[in-house]
Motif scaffolding. Structure first.
Motif, PDB file in Angstrom:
ATOM      1  N   ILE A  18       0.849  -1.187   0.000  1.00  0.00           N
ATOM      2  CA  ILE A  18       0.000   0.000   0.000  1.00  0.00           C
ATOM      3  C   ILE A  18       0.886   1.239   0.000  1.00  0.00           C
ATOM      4  CG2 ILE A  18      -1.703   1.326   1.316  1.00  0.00           C
ATOM      5  CD1 ILE A  18      -2.838  -1.386   2.272  1.00  0.00           C
ATOM      6  N   ALA A  19       0.667   2.131  -0.953  1.00  0.00           N
ATOM      7  CA  ALA A  19       1.464   3.358  -1.074  1.00  0.00           C
ATOM      8  C   ALA A  19       1.064   4.351   0.017  1.00  0.00           C
ATOM      9  CB  ALA A  19       1.246   3.976  -2.454  1.00  0.00           C
ATOM     10  N   PRO A  20       2.047   5.096   0.539  1.00  0.00           N
ATOM     11  CA  PRO A  20       1.762   6.017   1.654  1.00  0.00           C
ATOM     12  C   PRO A  20       0.842   7.179   1.292  1.00  0.00           C
ATOM     13  CG  PRO A  20       4.050   6.218   0.943  1.00  0.00           C
ATOM     14  CD  PRO A  20       3.459   5.059   0.191  1.00  0.00           C
ATOM     15  N   HIS A  21       0.676   7.484   0.021  1.00  0.00           N
ATOM     16  CA  HIS A  21      -0.233   8.576  -0.351  1.00  0.00           C
ATOM     17  C   HIS A  21      -1.663   8.089  -0.591  1.00  0.00           C
ATOM     18  CE1 HIS A  21       1.674   7.162  -4.094  1.00  0.00           C
ATOM     19  NE2 HIS A  21       0.447   7.245  -4.554  1.00  0.00           N
ATOM     20  N   VAL A  24      -6.931   6.753   4.166  1.00  0.00           N
ATOM     21  CA  VAL A  24      -7.756   6.019   5.121  1.00  0.00           C
ATOM     22  C   VAL A  24      -8.554   7.077   5.871  1.00  0.00           C
ATOM     23  CG1 VAL A  24      -7.769   4.527   7.149  1.00  0.00           C
ATOM     24  CG2 VAL A  24      -6.047   4.175   5.356  1.00  0.00           C
ATOM     25  N   SER A  25      -9.859   7.146   5.600  1.00  0.00           N
ATOM     26  CA  SER A  25     -10.663   8.215   6.194  1.00  0.00           C
ATOM     27  C   SER A  25     -11.911   7.654   6.872  1.00  0.00           C
ATOM     28  CB  SER A  25     -11.058   9.238   5.135  1.00  0.00           C
ATOM     29  OG  SER A  25     -11.843   8.650   4.130  1.00  0.00           O
ATOM     30  N   PHE A  26     -12.542   8.508   7.679  1.00  0.00           N
ATOM     31  CA  PHE A  26     -13.743   8.098   8.402  1.00  0.00           C
ATOM     32  C   PHE A  26     -14.688   9.283   8.543  1.00  0.00           C
ATOM     33  CE2 PHE A  26     -10.624   9.476  11.508  1.00  0.00           C
ATOM     34  CZ  PHE A  26     -11.338  10.326  12.333  1.00  0.00           C
ATOM     35  N   THR A  27     -15.957   8.970   8.759  1.00  0.00           N
ATOM     36  CA  THR A  27     -16.980   9.981   9.048  1.00  0.00           C
ATOM     37  C   THR A  27     -17.851   9.459  10.181  1.00  0.00           C
ATOM     38  OG1 THR A  27     -18.533   9.069   7.438  1.00  0.00           O
ATOM     39  CG2 THR A  27     -17.109  10.859   6.672  1.00  0.00           C
ATOM     40  N   PHE A  42      -0.046   4.751   7.849  1.00  0.00           N
ATOM     41  CA  PHE A  42      -0.600   3.398   7.738  1.00  0.00           C
ATOM     42  C   PHE A  42       0.204   2.639   6.713  1.00  0.00           C
ATOM     43  CE2 PHE A  42      -2.857   6.442   5.171  1.00  0.00           C
ATOM     44  CZ  PHE A  42      -2.692   5.931   3.900  1.00  0.00           C
ATOM     45  N   GLY A  43      -0.012   1.353   6.639  1.00  0.00           N
ATOM     46  CA  GLY A  43       0.657   0.535   5.644  1.00  0.00           C
ATOM     47  C   GLY A  43      -0.016  -0.809   5.560  1.00  0.00           C
ATOM     48  N   GLY A  44       0.426  -1.587   4.595  1.00  0.00           N
ATOM     49  CA  GLY A  44      -0.162  -2.908   4.471  1.00  0.00           C
ATOM     50  C   GLY A  44       0.246  -3.604   3.200  1.00  0.00           C
ATOM     51  N   THR A  45      -0.157  -4.846   3.120  1.00  0.00           N
ATOM     52  CA  THR A  45       0.173  -5.696   1.994  1.00  0.00           C
ATOM     53  C   THR A  45      -1.092  -6.359   1.469  1.00  0.00           C
ATOM     54  OG1 THR A  45       2.317  -6.167   2.998  1.00  0.00           O
ATOM     55  CG2 THR A  45       1.593  -7.654   1.267  1.00  0.00           C
ATOM     56  N   GLU A  60      -2.165  -2.053   8.742  1.00  0.00           N
ATOM     57  CA  GLU A  60      -1.945  -1.507  10.074  1.00  0.00           C
ATOM     58  C   GLU A  60      -2.043   0.016   9.994  1.00  0.00           C
ATOM     59  OE1 GLU A  60       2.048  -1.314  12.472  1.00  0.00           O
ATOM     60  OE2 GLU A  60       1.095  -3.279  12.777  1.00  0.00           O
ATOM     61  N   ILE A  61      -2.694   0.606  10.996  1.00  0.00           N
ATOM     62  CA  ILE A  61      -2.880   2.058  11.061  1.00  0.00           C
ATOM     63  C   ILE A  61      -2.257   2.568  12.348  1.00  0.00           C
ATOM     64  CG2 ILE A  61      -4.585   3.917  11.252  1.00  0.00           C
ATOM     65  CD1 ILE A  61      -6.536   2.033   9.751  1.00  0.00           C
ATOM     66  N   ASP A  62      -1.474   3.624  12.247  1.00  0.00           N
ATOM     67  CA  ASP A  62      -0.928   4.308  13.421  1.00  0.00           C
ATOM     68  C   ASP A  62      -2.044   5.196  13.972  1.00  0.00           C
ATOM     69  OD1 ASP A  62       0.311   6.006  15.235  1.00  0.00           O
ATOM     70  OD2 ASP A  62       1.824   6.718  13.817  1.00  0.00           O
ATOM     71  N   THR A  63      -2.640   4.797  15.102  1.00  0.00           N
ATOM     72  CA  THR A  63      -3.799   5.524  15.622  1.00  0.00           C
ATOM     73  C   THR A  63      -3.452   6.940  16.073  1.00  0.00           C
ATOM     74  OG1 THR A  63      -3.508   4.484  17.794  1.00  0.00           O
ATOM     75  CG2 THR A  63      -5.084   3.457  16.265  1.00  0.00           C
TER      76      THR A  63
END
Length: 184
Positions: A18-21, A24-27, A42-45, A60-63
């Protein structure tokens, strides 16, 4: 938006970072309106099999990277009332099953862990396409969404309001705009 047909996903086989740009959003509801936020770290495979149903996702997301464009609110979200980032610095998602949908999309079923609480979550996913990039690599685009109950994950901080209402809603919409880079 039209999904890329499953028959064309053979070009996806492999491991993707997963590219850093990506986004990951929420409402969620705050008083009478919606508040939007995102996570900036965040990152991931994504591992795609010849058969798309044999694919997997780990993220994984850095909270502590929560960003609602309000420094005071973000500080409060990092506290023990919400994400408790000192004790639970990361949130995780790990898929269990990928199902191809009749509309050409996918349902990615797995477990999300927030504040140490793991719950089943289903992501509705669309493959946006695959293309060569200007640097000799290959990139794929994905869009995914889901809705969770924050209280299911122990994120229960709130302020009661008159009439039995609460300052913050329990239902959280999660949206992912992912660009992934094929690994060699």
């Amino acid at each position: 938006m039209n999904a890329v047909p499953p028959a064309e996903t053979h070009q996806l086989t492999g491991v993707w970072q997963i590219a850093p740009h990506s986004e990951v959003s929420f409402t969620l509801r705050h008083l009478m309106a919606r508040v939007r936020g995102s996570f900036t770290s965040f990152g991931g495979t994504i591992t795609v099999g010849d058969d798309p149903t044999r694919s997997s996702v780990r993220a994984e997301i850095d909270t502590a990277s929560v960003d609602t464009r309000n420094a005071d609110r973000d500080k409060h979200l990092r506290s023990a009332d919400y994400f408790d980032t000192d004790t639970h610095p990361t949130a995780h998602f790990e898929s269990v099953t990928v199902r191809v949908q009749d509309n050409g999309g996918y349902r990615v079923e797995g477990f999300m862990t927030i504040r140490g609480e793991s719950r089943p979550v289903t992501l509705d996913l669309v493959l946006l396409g695959v293309a060569e990039d200007p640097w000799g690599g290959t990139r794929a685009g994905f869009r995914a969404s889901t809705r969770i109950s924050r209280s299911d994950f122990g994120v229960t901080g709130n302020v009661p309001l008159p009439g039995g209402r609460a300052l913050i809603g329990d239902s959280v919409g999660i949206a992912l705009e992912i660009e992934a880079v094929r690994q060699q």
